[in-house]
Scaffold this active site. Structure first.
Site, short mmCIF file in Angstrom:
data_model
loop_
_atom_site.label_atom_id
_atom_site.label_comp_id
_atom_site.label_asym_id
_atom_site.label_seq_id
_atom_site.Cartn_x
_atom_site.Cartn_y
_atom_site.Cartn_z
N ARG A 1 -45.98 -29.41 -4.06
CA ARG A 1 -44.84 -29.62 -3.16
C ARG A 1 -44.10 -30.87 -3.64
O ARG A 1 -44.67 -31.96 -3.65
CB ARG A 1 -45.32 -29.81 -1.72
CG ARG A 1 -44.22 -30.18 -0.75
CD ARG A 1 -44.76 -30.32 0.68
NE ARG A 1 -43.71 -30.67 1.62
CZ ARG A 1 -43.54 -31.88 2.15
NH1 ARG A 1 -44.37 -32.87 1.86
NH2 ARG A 1 -42.56 -32.11 2.99
N HIS B 1 -35.93 -35.22 1.10
CA HIS B 1 -37.02 -36.12 1.47
C HIS B 1 -36.42 -37.54 1.48
O HIS B 1 -36.84 -38.42 0.73
CB HIS B 1 -38.20 -35.98 0.50
CG HIS B 1 -39.51 -36.46 1.05
ND1 HIS B 1 -40.65 -35.68 1.09
CD2 HIS B 1 -39.88 -37.65 1.58
CE1 HIS B 1 -41.66 -36.38 1.61
NE2 HIS B 1 -41.21 -37.59 1.91
N GLU C 1 -39.69 -34.14 7.46
CA GLU C 1 -39.76 -35.08 8.58
C GLU C 1 -38.39 -35.62 8.99
O GLU C 1 -38.12 -36.83 8.84
CB GLU C 1 -40.70 -36.25 8.24
CG GLU C 1 -42.13 -35.83 7.97
CD GLU C 1 -43.11 -37.01 7.92
OE1 GLU C 1 -42.69 -38.15 8.18
OE2 GLU C 1 -44.29 -36.77 7.64
N ASN D 1 -46.62 -31.92 8.94
CA ASN D 1 -47.26 -33.11 8.38
C ASN D 1 -48.02 -33.78 9.51
O ASN D 1 -47.45 -34.01 10.58
CB ASN D 1 -46.23 -34.10 7.85
CG ASN D 1 -45.47 -33.56 6.64
OD1 ASN D 1 -45.77 -32.48 6.14
ND2 ASN D 1 -44.50 -34.32 6.18
N TYR E 1 -50.88 -37.00 10.42
CA TYR E 1 -51.73 -38.14 10.04
C TYR E 1 -52.53 -38.67 11.23
O TYR E 1 -53.66 -39.12 11.09
CB TYR E 1 -50.89 -39.26 9.44
CG TYR E 1 -50.27 -38.87 8.12
CD1 TYR E 1 -50.98 -39.03 6.93
CD2 TYR E 1 -49.00 -38.30 8.07
CE1 TYR E 1 -50.44 -38.65 5.71
CE2 TYR E 1 -48.45 -37.91 6.85
CZ TYR E 1 -49.17 -38.08 5.68
OH TYR E 1 -48.63 -37.69 4.48
N GLU F 1 -48.34 -31.95 4.63
CA GLU F 1 -48.89 -33.27 4.31
C GLU F 1 -50.05 -33.58 5.26
O GLU F 1 -49.94 -33.36 6.47
CB GLU F 1 -47.85 -34.40 4.49
CG GLU F 1 -46.80 -34.47 3.44
CD GLU F 1 -45.82 -35.63 3.67
OE1 GLU F 1 -46.20 -36.65 4.28
OE2 GLU F 1 -44.67 -35.49 3.23
#
Ligand code: FCB
Length: 479
Positions: free
Chosen positions: A77, A120, A165, A303, A305, A384
């Site tokens: 990616r 991005h 994002e 994504n 985290y 991600e």
């Protein structure tokens, strides 16, 4: 040993982004993006780092692809850089576009599926000078750029992601000011978000018009970084309210227009009286926008985290009690990315990564289930997931046990969500290699491959070797 299997066609990959790895910021006609400008703002980036050189990926691309092959990654990616392809947001620059054409060919020759992201975060500075993402015209310039990339790579790239994002691009860029272009303009973040979504919708429409459908082997989606907003003290009314607001301006501000074709009423109530250029943000939403934005997608990129557990202000925190207090930040002051702010993130007691982000794989499971249940999300790619660690090189090896455990726990969470009926089609670890981590510069390492920034030598960490094996076996051991 017991194992848990992934579906046969599950896509295993690693992710990176143009600005974070390429360097060569002046090569072959590239001009400045908002990040090239932002890195020069005093105090914006930790230790004054910039991405002029980064990982030299622009020059080392063939070797980097060979490394991916060695790690047996099925997919990569990456993002294309707008200021390389269309410098200053203008017409095509063949030399810049050729880089991505060569990258695509190199990947395909190595048997690696390209998974392309169009935006991005590297908006051409010239477009920011014309108003950036609070200017509606930027969405149309995005379409021009995106179709330029599509015209050249569309024959070889099957998976297209519009934005990475958009929450960060909009709210870190235009509300908090912690990211480029560093504007701290309250509800301007919502306007930026809307125009990012508009650009997304314009591309999806054109992509379909040109035959981009799964029947033709082509798919389009968007990558969000939705969170799980849990009140710090569920018995405290103000914390419940803080979690609702956080959910509104982090998740629903994107998920509702994309999947339900509307913005929720509480966003309007929460921003009453807050103006951009003398107008309410809703005045920037024109007839037809929401129809464009809510066109069906082939996949949703997620994504993840950490979750978020807000406590409403006033909240008396001891030094060290708030998340983020154990790491060094860039000195330039930033606002809350949430219009109106009003809450903080105290520690809940969960373990943290070296980034001081709490590790909560079950929040990941809950998030994926919500995306299915509430939004009827299309198949999901985890675009991600990974961990920052203060890696140490010992005799040429990096024993990053914490990162490996993080990935393993989150892969189990993915499997748990799949057991509950969520369709997850693939997983990309962030990141292929250590890189320029935005306002944290080079001090925050997220790679499964170590980069020595003095010599540019790449060394797979233990997590890379482990990940490569998991991907090959397509299953996880159960302890
Ligand atoms: C995400 C970004 C990515 C990287 C990781 C750590 O927000 O998409 O570029 O910085 O965080």
């Amino acid at each position: 040993m017991t194992t848990r299997e992934f579906p046969r066609d599950f896509l295993w990959g690693a992710a990176a982004a143009a600005y974070q790895i390429e360097g060569a910021v002046d090569a072959d006609g590239r001009t400045a993006s908002i990040w090239d400008t932002f890195v020069r703002v005093p105090g914006a980036i930790l230790h004054g780092d910039d991405a002029d050189v980064a990982c030299e990926h622009y020059d080392r691309m063939p070797q980097d692809v060979a490394l991916m092959k060695q790690l047996r990654l099925a997919s990569y990616r990456f993002s294309t850089a707008w200021p390389r392809v269309c410098p200053d947001g203008g017409p095509v620059n063949r030399a810049g576009l050729d880089f991505y054409s060569r990258l695509t060919d190199e990947l395909l020759a190595a048997g690696i599926t390209p998974f392309l992201t169009l935006y991005h975060w590297d908006l051409p500075q010239a477009l920011e000078d014309a108003g950036g993402w609070t200017n509606r015209d930027t969405a149309y310039r995005f379409l021009d750029y995106a179709m330029t990339v599509h015209d050249t790579l569309g024959d070889r790239v099957d998976s297209w992601t519009t934005h990475n994002e958009p929450w960060c691009a909009a709210f870190m860029g235009y509300t908090s000011g912690g990211h480029a272009p560093g504007r701290q303009e309250g509800v301007a973040g919502v306007v930026a978000a809307h125009h990012l979504l508009l650009g997304h919708g314009l591309f999806v429409e054109e992509f379909r018009r040109r035959g981009g459908t799964p029947d033709n082997g082509k798919s389009v989606g968007i990558t969000l970084n939705p969170t799980v907003a849990d009140p710090f003290d569920p018995t405290r009314e103000a914390d419940v309210e803080a979690a609702r607001r956080l959910d509104g301006f982090h998740n629903r501000v994107f998920l509702d227009p994309l999947f339900h074709g509307k913005y929720a009423d509480d966003l309007t109530r929460d921003t009453e009286g807050m103006l951009v250029e003398g107008k309410a943000w809703q005045d920037f939403v024109l007839a037809g926008d929401l129809e464009l934005i809510s066109q069906p997608l082939d996949f949703l990129g997620v994504n993840f985290y950490h979750g978020d557990v807000p406590a409403a202000l006033p909240y008396d925190a001891e030094p060290g009690e708030l998340l983020g207090s154990r790491i060094e930040h860039s000195p330039r002051p930033r606002e809350s990315p949430y219009p109106g702010g009003g809450f903080v993130f105290p520690r809940t007691g969960r373990p943290t990564t070296d980034r001081d982000w709490e590790i909560d794989p079950d929040a990941f499971r809950r998030l994926l289930v919500r995306l299915k249940d509430t939004y009827g999300a299309p198949p999901i790619y985890i675009t991600e997931n990974g961990a920052m660690a203060d890696d140490v090189v010992e005799d040429g090896a990096i024993h990053d046990v914490g990162r490996q455990q993080f990935i393993e726990q989150h892969l189990h969470a993915v499997l748990d969500a799949m057991d509950e009926g969520v369709e997850v089609a693939g997983y990309f670890v962030w990141s292929l290699m250590d890189n320029f981590e935005w306002s944290y510069g080079y001090s925050h390492r997220f790679g499964i491959v170590h980069v020595d920034y003095e010599t540019q030598v790449r060394t797979p960490k233990d997590s890379a070797l482990w990940y490569s094996e998991v991907a090959l076996q397509n299953r996880l051991p159960v302890a």
